[in-house]
Enzyme design. Sequence first.
Site, short mmCIF file in Angstrom:
data_model
loop_
_atom_site.label_atom_id
_atom_site.label_comp_id
_atom_site.label_asym_id
_atom_site.label_seq_id
_atom_site.Cartn_x
_atom_site.Cartn_y
_atom_site.Cartn_z
N TYR A 90 -0.94 -0.13 10.26
CA TYR A 90 -1.09 -0.55 8.87
C TYR A 90 0.10 -0.09 8.04
O TYR A 90 0.69 -0.87 7.29
CB TYR A 90 -2.40 -0.01 8.31
CG TYR A 90 -2.71 -0.48 6.91
CD1 TYR A 90 -3.16 -1.78 6.69
CD2 TYR A 90 -2.57 0.37 5.82
CE1 TYR A 90 -3.46 -2.22 5.41
CE2 TYR A 90 -2.86 -0.07 4.54
CZ TYR A 90 -3.31 -1.36 4.34
OH TYR A 90 -3.59 -1.79 3.06
N SER A 139 0.84 -1.19 0.00
CA SER A 139 0.00 0.00 0.00
C SER A 139 0.87 1.23 0.00
O SER A 139 2.00 1.21 0.49
CB SER A 139 -0.88 -0.01 1.25
OG SER A 139 -1.52 1.23 1.42
#
Length: 168
Positions: free
Chosen positions: A103, A90
């Site tokens: 994350y 990501s």
Amino acid sequence: DGFGFVAGDVGEEADAERMVESCVTQFGSVDILINNAGIVSAYGKFSEVDVDAFDAVIKTNLRGTFLVSRAAIRQMVKQGRGGSIVNNSSCCGLAAWRHLGAYGASKGGINTMTQVMAVDHGADGIRVNGKARPAATKRPTHDYVTARICNKLQESSIRKSADLTPLH
């Protein structure tokens, strides 16, 4: 016939190994691995993130990628004909994103681990690539960031990695 299903937790070593063993049993080999498991359960201001939620994100996203990749690489090396691994990451692993500390840390770790796997196992004929998908739409888990910004971050990271990663 061309696919299989194995229930398990990618963050558990025994389950990760069982996933690879099941693939070998059903298909005879492991040639391609796509790591796509991921969660975002530790959303919030850094100082307010629950440690169990943080651990869950790291366990699934980073440890899971490590365990399944390690088992698959060992099998690919044993087979002696290389293989290919794709790790989904990501843009959150390339730059700081508000309320996504766990994350982002997990995805940044995946980005680095992808490069290490490529360097360590290129000579074994194993290609390892990563994809840091841009977050181009507003989602409840993070603030809006345009694809253009993510692409610039990704291009910079790719250029840096290309300079440091030998291809065999």
